[in-house]
Design an enzyme around this catalytic site. Structure first.
Site, PDB file in Angstrom:
ATOM      1  N   GLU A   1      -9.905   2.552  -5.042  1.00  0.00           N
ATOM      2  CA  GLU A   1      -9.502   3.921  -4.736  1.00  0.00           C
ATOM      3  C   GLU A   1      -8.303   4.392  -5.555  1.00  0.00           C
ATOM      4  OE1 GLU A   1     -10.876   4.158  -0.095  1.00  0.00           O
ATOM      5  OE2 GLU A   1      -8.893   3.388  -0.486  1.00  0.00           O
TER       6      GLU A   1
ATOM      7  N   ASP B   1       0.861  -1.186   0.000  1.00  0.00           N
ATOM      8  CA  ASP B   1       0.000   0.000   0.000  1.00  0.00           C
ATOM      9  C   ASP B   1       0.893   1.230   0.000  1.00  0.00           C
ATOM     10  OD1 ASP B   1      -2.361   1.705   0.377  1.00  0.00           O
ATOM     11  OD2 ASP B   1      -3.332  -0.154   0.989  1.00  0.00           O
TER      12      ASP B   1
ATOM     13  N   HIS C   1      -2.910   3.060  -4.672  1.00  0.00           N
ATOM     14  CA  HIS C   1      -2.281   2.568  -3.432  1.00  0.00           C
ATOM     15  C   HIS C   1      -0.854   2.091  -3.686  1.00  0.00           C
ATOM     16  CE1 HIS C   1      -5.687   2.901  -0.655  1.00  0.00           C
ATOM     17  NE2 HIS C   1      -6.458   2.529  -1.662  1.00  0.00           N
TER      18      HIS C   1
HETATM   19  C1  TNX Z   1     -10.819   1.741   2.307  1.00  0.00           C
HETATM   20  S1  TNX Z   1     -11.506  -1.084   1.581  1.00  0.00           S
HETATM   21  C2  TNX Z   1      -9.718   1.090   1.774  1.00  0.00           C
HETATM   22  C3  TNX Z   1      -8.493   0.960   2.556  1.00  0.00           C
HETATM   23  C4  TNX Z   1      -8.628   1.650   3.892  1.00  0.00           C
HETATM   24  C5  TNX Z   1      -9.978   1.367   4.474  1.00  0.00           C
HETATM   25  C6  TNX Z   1     -10.197   1.869   5.864  1.00  0.00           C
HETATM   26  C7  TNX Z   1     -10.555  -0.676   0.477  1.00  0.00           C
HETATM   27  C8  TNX Z   1     -10.569  -1.508  -0.697  1.00  0.00           C
HETATM   28  N1  TNX Z   1      -9.778   0.416   0.594  1.00  0.00           N
HETATM   29  O1  TNX Z   1      -7.405   1.453   1.818  1.00  0.00           O
HETATM   30  O2  TNX Z   1      -7.612   1.175   4.718  1.00  0.00           O
HETATM   31  O3  TNX Z   1     -10.955   1.937   3.636  1.00  0.00           O
HETATM   32  O4  TNX Z   1     -11.394   1.381   6.431  1.00  0.00           O
END
Ligand code: TNX
Length: 775
Positions: free
Chosen positions: A333, A199, A269
Site C-alpha cells: 500500500e 506504521d 506506511h
Molecule cells: C491492509 S495487509 C494492510 C494494513 C491494514 C489491514 C487491515 C497489509 C499488508 N496492509 O495496513 O492494517 O489491511 O486489515
C-alpha cells in the site's frame, strides 16, 4: 464470620481436589494440532504420578529448558511437578532425547509410551519441544495421576513457516503482552512471530542513530473514533520498545523455538517516521503521526539519496537486534501520488531509465527499485527479505519471499516465478475481521466475517499449482492488525480460538483434517485457555441447531447440540431461557407458531441465546410441488423451504429464500383433506441492484383432484422502478371462503425489465420467495 466462611470454602475446595486426586485421568493424544499418526502399540500403558521424573541429555541447555517447560506444564495440569534430572532412570520416567534420524524434517519428533514411561525423541531441540507440547496437551486439566494409552505418536509439521503476525503500531502493547502473545503461539506450535513494528500511526522500535523516531514518531496526539468518523478521542497514544526490550523478546521467543521476524514497513506506511524526519518525504512536511486509519499518501521520497541511507541505517540496527535470516520490509500500500509529482522522484526515474509498460507504471518500477536496494543491502549482510504481495508490482526483487495477503493470486504468481511464498490471504486469515454476523454483539472490528470454520477450511496449496510450483509455498500465517483492537484482552479474543484452526492448517496434513472432530479436540485445548485465563471467543460453544422438517407428521424436528455436550435450556414463549427453564433432552418437535430461545449453561456462565421463530399456517409442512424450476444457484433445500415455517433473513442468499428467474413460482400444496381457505400470501424480498424485483402478479387457484384448478383470486403489482425500495414484502389476497384439497399459488416475476434504467434491461428479473401460506 467472614473469616469462618473463607475457611469453610478453602476446606471445601481442598476436599474437592482430594477427591479428584483419587481418580486417574486419561490422556488423549488427539490434540490441536492433530499429530500425523497415533498408532496403538503393545508396549503397555503408563501412569504418570508424583514420583515420575523427567530426564534430559546432560549439557544441552535447550533440552533442559524443554524439560523444565514440561515439568511446569504437568504441574499446571495435574498438581504435581516432576523432578527434572540428567540421571537416567529405567522406570517411571519421561525421557527427552535427540537423535531422531529417520525424518529429514528438523521439527519432527516421536513420542512412545511404554509401561516404563514416555520417550520423546526429537530430530532437533525444536522437535522435542513439539513432543513436549503434544504430551502436555494430552493431559486433562484434572488434579491427580494420568494414565497414558500404549501408543506411538509420529509427528512433523506440514509447513516449515508457521506464522502469526501482530501489529503493535496501530496500538502499542507492552513487553509483557508481547510475551503472553508468544506463549499463545507456542501453545499452537507456531514458530514465526511476525512483529509489525512501524506504521503511519506509530514507530515502535528504538533506533539509536535516529532518536526522534521514538521521541516523536512513537506518539500520536489522539486517535480517530470508530471508522474514520472525523471525531477524535483527545488522548495521546504512545509507546515503543527499547532495543534491550526487543532483544529480551527475541530471547524469550527463541526459548520457545520461535523466530521473531521484524517488519519495517517501507516505503509506504511511513508517516510516523516522516513526522520525526520530514526531510525524508517528498513534500518536506510538516507531518504528524497519523491519527486516523487507512493508507496515507505520505511516503518515503525515493528520489532522495538520504532515504536510502536512512533505510540502511535502520536495517543495520534491526539486524543487530534480530538474528532472523528473514527481515520483513513491507512494501504494501504505497500510493504513488506524491512520487508522480515529486521532481526528485521523477529525476530518479529518468536516471534509472524506468519505463512504464502495459503491466507496470514507472512509479511502480521505482518502488521495486527501493525494495531491490533494501534487499541488496540485507543480502550483503547474509539476510533475506520478505515483502507483501505488492512487491510483485514493478518486478520482484531477485531473492524475495512474497507474503500473499490480497487473496491468493499474488502467492500463485510468485510461486510461478519460483519465489518462496507465505500464504496469508485476508479472506481466510485476517483475524481483525468479525467472527460473527451478529456484529452488534461483537467488539467493533474492521469488517469482514471470518468464523473459525472458514479459517479451518483454508487449503494453502492451491489446486492450480503444479507439484513443482507448490514447493514454493513454504508457509502460512494469520495477521492481526490492531486499528480496532486497543486492549490485549481483545487481542486474545480475536486470536482465540481461530489460531487453533490456523494451527491445524499449518501443521496437520489435509487428509487428516476434519472440522467436527477438530471442535471435539478444541474442548480440552480450551480448558488450557481457561486455566491460563485467556479471553477467548465463545461462538463455537453456543447452542447449535439442526432443524429438519418432518412432513409425514407436520412437525419441525429440532436438534440442539454443543461441542462439549453441556446442558441446554430453552423456552418456546419468547422469554429469555436460564438454568430454570426446560432442559433440552434430545427431543424437540415444533408444530405451532412459536419462538424458540435456547442457551447453554456452564459453570459460571451462560452462552449467547439462539433464537428461531416458527410461523405455522394451513399450508405449513404439507406436501408441496413446484411446477416450474427454481434458478439453479438459488435452489438450496428446494421447495420444502416455502412451507417450512421458517422465515428468511435480510440476505436473500441465506438459504431460506428460493430464487426464480424468467419462470413463475408455481407451487401446488396438498392440504391433505378438504380445507376452508379465505386468504393466501407470499413473502418476497426485493434487492434492486441485484435485479431481484417485486412480483408482478399473484394468483390463487384451488382444486379437488390436483389436476384441474379454478382461479379464485389474482392480484397485480406495479412495475419495479428506480424509486422502489429494497426490503421484505408480504403480498396477501383475501376471498370468499372456499373448500379446497389442493391449493396452487403462483407468483410471477418481471419477465422483461424495461425503462432503460437497469442493467437487466430487456431480460427477466429475479424474484425471491421464502414462505407461502394460507388461512
Ligand atoms: C491492509 S495487509 C494492510 C494494513 C491494514 C489491514 C487491515 C497489509 C499488508 N496492509 O495496513 O492494517 O489491511 O486489515
Amino acid at each position: 464470620m467472614k473469616k469462618l466462611f473463607m475457611l469453610a470454602s478453602i476446606w471445601a475446595f481442598g476436599w474437592a481436589v482430594q477427591s479428584a486426586d483419587a481418580q486417574t485421568s486419561q490422556a488423549d493424544f488427539h490434540v490441536v494440532p492433530l499429530p500425523q499418526t497415533i498408532q496403538a502399540t503393545q508396549q503397555g500403558g503408563f501412569t504418570l504420578n508424583n514420583q515420575t521424573v523427567i530426564v534430559y541429555p546432560k549439557g544441552n541447555k535447550a533440552m533442559k529448558r524443554n524439560a523444565e517447560f514440561l515439568a511446569e506444564f504437568i504441574s499446571q495440569h495435574t498438581g504435581f511437578r516432576p523432578q527434572v534430572t540428567t540421571k537416567s532412570a529405567s522406570r517411571n520416567a519421561i525421557v527427552l532425547a535427540l537423535g531422531l534420524t529417520d525424518n529429514e524434517n528438523k521439527e519432527a519428533y516421536t513420542l512412545a509410551v511404554s509401561a516404563d514411561g514416555i520417550r520423546i525423541t526429537g530430530a532437533s531441540e525444536a522437535g522435542a519441544f513439539y513432543g513436549v507440547q503434544t504430551l502436555r496437551k494430552s493431559i486433562p486439566m484434572q488434579q491427580g495421576e494420568v494414565s497414558f494409552p500404549s501408543v506411538t505418536v509420529t509427528d512433523a509439521p506440514r509447513f516449515s513457516y508457521r506464522g502469526a503476525h501482530f501489529d503493535v503500531s496501530r496500538h502499542f502493547f507492552p513487553v509483557d503482552s508481547v510475551k503472553s502473545f508468544i506463549d499463545m503461539l507456542a501453545l499452537h506450535n507456531i514458530n514465526r512471530f511476525h512483529w509489525h513494528l512501524t506504521d503511519d500511526q506509530g514507530w515502535r522500535i528504538e533506533i539509536k542513530k535516529y532518536p526522534k523516531l521514538t521521541q516523536i514518531g512513537s506518539t500520536r496526539p489522539e486517535t480517530v473514533i470508530g471508522h474514520n468518523s472525523g471525531k477524535y478521542d483527545g488522548t495521546p497514544h504512545a509507546g515503543f520498545y527499547t532495543q534491550k526490550e526487543a532483544s529480551e523478546i527475541v530471547k524469550y521467543a527463541a526459548e520457545r523455538h520461535i523466530t521473531v521476524i521484524p517488519e519495517i514497513d517501507l516505503p509506504g506506511h511511513m508517516q510516523a517516521a516522516l513526522a520525526a524526519y520530514p526531510e525524508l518525504g517528498c513534500t518536506g512536511g510538516p507531518y504528524e503521526v497519523w491519527k486516523m486509519w487507512g493508507v496515507s499518501d505520505n511516503v518515503l521520497c525515493a528520489g532522495n539519496e538520504h532515504t536510502f541511507q536512512f533505510i540502511n541505517d535502520v536495517l543495520t540496527e534491526i539486524i543487530k537486534i534480530f538474528p532472523s535470516e528473514y527481515i520483513h520490509v513491507g512494501g504494501d500500500e504505497c500510493p504513488k501520488t506524491q512520487w508522480a509529482k515529486c521532481p526528485k522522484c521523477q529525476a530518479r526515474i529518468q536516471e534509472l531509465g524506468l519505463k512504464a509498460d502495459k503491466k507496470h507504471s514507472a512509479e511502480e518500477r521505482l518502488q521495486s527499485y527501493v525494495i531491490g536496494r533494501a534487499e541488496k543491502f540485507l543480502n550483503s549482510k547474509g539476510r533475506q527479505i520478505i515483502g507483501w504481495d505488492e512487491i510483485l508490482e514493478g518486478g520482484l526483487a531477485p531473492n524475495a519471499t512474497v507474503m500473499s495477503w490480497r487473496g491468493v493470486q499474488g502467492g500463485l504468481e510468485a510461486a510461478r516465478q519460483k519465489h518462496n511464498v507465505i500464504m496469508t490471504p485476508n479472506s481466510y486469515l485476517y483475524f481483525d475481521y468479525y467472527q460473527s454476523q451478529d456484529k452488534d454483539l461483537e467488539p467493533e472490528a474492521i469488517g469482514g466475517f471470518l468464523p473459525v470454520e472458514t479459517v479451518y477450511s483454508y487449503e494453502p496449496i492451491d489446486k492450480k499449482l503444479t507439484a513443482n510450483e507448490a514447493k514454493y509455498i513454504v508457509g502460512v500465517q494469520a495477521n492481526l492488525w490492531t486499528e480496532y483492537i486497543p486492549t490485549y484482552s481483545q487481542v486474545e479474543y480475536m486470536e482465540l480460538p481461530r489460531i487453533a484452526a490456523l494451527a491445524e492448517v499449518q501443521w496437520t496434513k489435509p487428509e487428516n483434517k476434519n472440522f467436527r472432530q477438530f471442535l471435539k479436540r478444541l474442548v480440552p485445548l480450551v480448558s488450557i485457555y481457561n486455566a491460563r485465563g485467556y479471553n477467548y471467543a465463545k461462538h463455537v460453544f453456543n447452542v447449535q441447531a439442526e432443524i429438519t422438517p418432518d412432513f409425514s407428521r407436520g412437525v419441525q424436528n429440532v436438534k440442539l447440540f454443543t461441542i462439549d455436550d453441556a446442558p441446554i435450556y430453552y423456552t418456546l414463549d419468547g422469554s429469555q431461557p436460564s438454568a430454570q427453564s426446560t432442559r433440552y433432552n434430545g427431543d424437540l418437535l415444533i408444530n405451532h407458531t412459536c419462538t424458540l430461545k435456547a442457551v447453554v449453561v456452564r459453570p459460571g456462565e451462560t452462552s449467547r441465546t439462539l433464537t428461531q421463530s416458527f410461523q405455522f399456517n394451513k399450508a405449513t409442512l404439507n406436501p408441496i410441488k413446484l411446477l416450474q424450476p427454481t434458478a439453479p444457484n438459488y435452489t438450496y433445500k428446494g421447495e420444502r423451504t416455502l412451507v417450512d415455517a421458517i422465515y428468511g433473513g435480510g440476505s436473500y442468499r441465506d438459504g431460506n429464500w428460493l430464487g426464480f428467474y424468467g419462470k413463475d413460482m408455481e407451487a401446488v400444496i396438498d392440504l391433505g383433506k378438504e380445507t376452508p381457505v379465505s386468504k393466501a400470501w407470499v413473502r418476497t424480498q426485493v434487492a434492486i441492484s441485484d435485479a431481484v424485483f417485486d412480483l408482478r402478479k399473484f394468483t390463487v387457484s384451488v382444486s379437488d383432484d390436483g389436476q384441474t384448478f379454478r382461479e379464485v383470486k389474482a392480484a397485480e403489482y406495479p412495475i419495479t422502478t428506480k424509486e422502489s425500495k429494497d426490503g421484505i414484502y408480504t403480498h396477501q389476497v383475501s376471498f370468499d371462503t372456499v373448500n379446497a384439497r389442493y391449493l396452487k399459488l403462483t407468483a410471477s416475476p418481471e419477465k422483461r425489465v424495461s425503462g432503460g434504467w437497469h442493467y437487466a434491461e430487456g431480460g427477466p428479473a429475479f424474484i425471491f420467495v421464502d414462505e407461502i401460506g394460507a388461512e
